[in-house]
Enzyme design. Structure first.
Site, PDB file in Angstrom:
ATOM      1  N   SER A 246       0.858  -1.180   0.000  1.00  0.00           N
ATOM      2  CA  SER A 246       0.000   0.000   0.000  1.00  0.00           C
ATOM      3  C   SER A 246       0.893   1.227   0.000  1.00  0.00           C
ATOM      4  O   SER A 246       2.123   1.124   0.027  1.00  0.00           O
ATOM      5  CB  SER A 246      -0.896   0.011   1.247  1.00  0.00           C
ATOM      6  OG  SER A 246      -0.097   0.121   2.423  1.00  0.00           O
ATOM      7  N   LYS A 247       0.285   2.411  -0.005  1.00  0.00           N
ATOM      8  CA  LYS A 247       1.082   3.634  -0.043  1.00  0.00           C
ATOM      9  C   LYS A 247       2.003   3.753   1.164  1.00  0.00           C
ATOM     10  O   LYS A 247       3.113   4.270   1.067  1.00  0.00           O
ATOM     11  CB  LYS A 247       0.170   4.858  -0.131  1.00  0.00           C
ATOM     12  CG  LYS A 247      -0.448   5.038  -1.512  1.00  0.00           C
ATOM     13  CD  LYS A 247      -1.193   6.348  -1.622  1.00  0.00           C
ATOM     14  CE  LYS A 247      -1.732   6.546  -3.034  1.00  0.00           C
ATOM     15  NZ  LYS A 247      -2.454   7.824  -3.186  1.00  0.00           N
ATOM     16  N   ARG A 248       1.553   3.261   2.307  1.00  0.00           N
ATOM     17  CA  ARG A 248       2.412   3.364   3.489  1.00  0.00           C
ATOM     18  C   ARG A 248       3.631   2.449   3.374  1.00  0.00           C
ATOM     19  O   ARG A 248       4.648   2.668   4.011  1.00  0.00           O
ATOM     20  CB  ARG A 248       1.618   3.045   4.759  1.00  0.00           C
ATOM     21  CG  ARG A 248       1.201   1.591   4.895  1.00  0.00           C
ATOM     22  CD  ARG A 248       0.321   1.376   6.120  1.00  0.00           C
ATOM     23  NE  ARG A 248      -0.175   0.025   6.192  1.00  0.00           N
ATOM     24  CZ  ARG A 248       0.466  -0.977   6.780  1.00  0.00           C
ATOM     25  NH1 ARG A 248       1.641  -0.773   7.333  1.00  0.00           N
ATOM     26  NH2 ARG A 248      -0.065  -2.184   6.823  1.00  0.00           N
ATOM     27  N   HIS A 249       3.524   1.406   2.552  1.00  0.00           N
ATOM     28  CA  HIS A 249       4.659   0.498   2.344  1.00  0.00           C
ATOM     29  C   HIS A 249       5.619   0.995   1.273  1.00  0.00           C
ATOM     30  O   HIS A 249       6.781   0.640   1.252  1.00  0.00           O
ATOM     31  CB  HIS A 249       4.159  -0.890   1.892  1.00  0.00           C
ATOM     32  CG  HIS A 249       3.380  -1.636   2.930  1.00  0.00           C
ATOM     33  ND1 HIS A 249       2.056  -1.943   2.769  1.00  0.00           N
ATOM     34  CD2 HIS A 249       3.744  -2.137   4.129  1.00  0.00           C
ATOM     35  CE1 HIS A 249       1.631  -2.618   3.832  1.00  0.00           C
ATOM     36  NE2 HIS A 249       2.634  -2.748   4.667  1.00  0.00           N
ATOM     37  N   GLY A 250       5.117   1.771   0.344  1.00  0.00           N
ATOM     38  CA  GLY A 250       5.973   2.193  -0.761  1.00  0.00           C
ATOM     39  C   GLY A 250       5.319   2.064  -2.122  1.00  0.00           C
ATOM     40  O   GLY A 250       5.986   2.157  -3.144  1.00  0.00           O
TER      41      GLY A 250
END
Length: 477
Positions: A246-250
């Protein structure tokens, strides 16, 4: 005679070039380069409502920045719609496809019935061999048909995948897929097959979320009597915690990684190691990647994206970089960095020379170009320097040392790292102070911060006039 290797990267321009897409492009590029072949770029823009020119521009710019240059002109899938329809028409003529008049309500009812009976929700093939009278009735009602492939119902479809191994699909689980919609536009499934064939693609490398598509597309190839390209379906990328990326992961656009200050060479090296390995080796030059890359070494399990590892790898690349090349990389990246445009506007010939001279000290402390630009802030600061709170405390505490040091520095006949260090050490000895008692407020006076590259390097880079002026500003209170 073996065909020349042709791969393709075929993104959909409905958003940015995300990190998973960038890795897919890299794998295709490496495979083509290793085998002396070509990698083509096809923009799959048949979804006219969601495809945007801005997304196309970002995809192309992202590939350019990563150094993944494709061969030939960009192919736009939508522009080939008439060719796709032509192929569908040929399938109708040879009996490999048929008109399906099922309504949306009927399709919904088929899916609901299948679910109730514990079967996969599939089209039931009712129009596959419909009597002429029934077809005439549907036409009289004004129904607009889709064109469906007459897929095999018995037996199995086998995909010999270079990554996943032998994958078997019972044909009873694969229904007659739509080739042309009722408005005559081609579906993704048909367009991909026709384009890959016409572009001479010999090796498909894509995410394993397309594995079922591989079986369906194989049916189209077989119906047309075309050779099926070799397949390699690579696992998706997950976050460091194992969850879907997801966006928080990259799961960001490649442009975001540029703005975060990563070097393209470092990002390429990190991406190639996401799901592919050669023992414990971490670092590869581009040429070494090309020579070593092998689909047989691509893992079947999802790779895990880890910002800490990426940052460490980027720091390695920065420390190993040529100072002039790293300076240019920073300059090129300034428009994308926080406060970067202001630095770029102030980057005259003098400032650029200072930046180059400071680079050996700057790059040792930075892992990204953002950190590098931040460490170089002292070069762009205007007098009187803004002071961090702790730096102001050091200046206040050491103001008398600064006042005493100033004439000793001003008396130097030359201005070098060695001469300024000698003056500071002489002042410490003369005053009975520790070197740190003078160096700490001196650092704060010169940079406005408590940390910086080596203080004598800072003095040398700033030069006599600017250094003495900054010290005088703080020594005077």
């Amino acid at each position: 005679m073996t065909k020349p290797v042709v791969t393709r990267f075929a993104p959909s321009p409905t958003g940015f070039l995300h990190i998973g897409g960038a890795r897919t492009a890299l794998f295709n590029w490496l495979f083509a380069r290793k085998h002396g072949g070509t990698m083509l770029l096809r923009i799959e823009d048949t979804d006219r409502e969601r495809s945007t020119d801005a997304a196309i521009k970002e995809i192309i710019n992202g590939l350019d920045w990563l150094g993944l240059k494709w061969d030939g002109d960009v192919v736009y899938q939508f522009s080939r719609a008439s060719r796709h329809a032509e192929v569908a028409a040929s399938l109708l003529e040879n009996g490999g496809a048929y008109h399906c008049y099922a309504t949306a309500e009927e399709l919904t009812q088929m899916r609901e019935t299948a679910r109730k009976e514990g079967r996969p929700p599939r089209y039931d093939g009712r129009w596959r061999d419909a009597p002429a009278a029934e077809i005439a009735k549907a036409q009289a009602e004004g129904r607009r048909p889709v064109v469906r492939l007459k897929a095999p119902r018995d037996g199995e479809t086998v995909i010999e995948d270079a990554v996943q191994g032998r994958v078997v699909f019972p044909n009873k689980d694969l229904d007659d897929l739509v080739l042309l919609r009722s408005d005559g536009t081609p579906t993704y499934m048909l367009a991909v097959v026709v384009d890959d064939h016409d572009m001479g693609v010999t090796q498909i490398i894509r995410g394993d979320d397309h594995l079922t598509n591989a079986a369906r597309q194989t049916h189209i190839y077989q119906a047309l009597g075309w050779d099926v390209p070799a397949m390699a379906h690579i696992p998706l990328i997950h976050g460091a915690d194992g969850a879907k990326l997801s966006k928080r992961h990259g799961a960001l656009g490649v442009d975001a990684y540029r703005a975060m200050g990563y070097l393209p060479a470092a990002l390429r090296n990190y991406l190639v190691r996401l799901g592919w390995s050669q023992g414990d080796r971490e670092f590869f030059t581009t040429q070494e990647m090309i020579e070593a890359f092998d689909l047989a070494q691509v893992h079947r399990s999802p790779a895990r994206f880890d910002f800490v590892k990426l940052e460490n790898m980027n720091g390695h690349y920065m420390r190993a970089a040529d100072d002039a090349e790293l300076t240019q990389a920073l300059v090129d990246t300034l428009p994308y960095l926080p406060n970067g445009p202001a630095k770029l506007a102030a980057l005259d010939a003098t400032k650029r020379a200072q930046l180059l001279a400071a680079m050996p000290g700057l790059k040792e402390r930075a892992k990204t170009l953002v950190q590098l630009a931040d460490s170089a802030e002292y070069l762009f600061a205007q007098r009187p320097l803004p002071m961090e709170a702790k730096a102001a405390e050091l200046v206040a505490k050491g103001r008398s040392h600064l006042a005493a040091l100033l004439p000793r520095l001003a008396a130097l006949s030359d201005w070098t790292v060695a001469s300024t260090e000698g003056a500071v050490r002489a002042q410490a000895e003369a005053s009975g102070a520790k070197l740190g008692d003078i160096a700490q407020p001196l650092r704060a006076a010169l940079t406005g911060r408590t940390t910086s590259p080596g203080i004598f390097d800072v003095l040398a880079v700033l030069g006599r006039e600017e250094s003495l002026g900054r010290i005088a500003d703080q020594a005077a209170g």
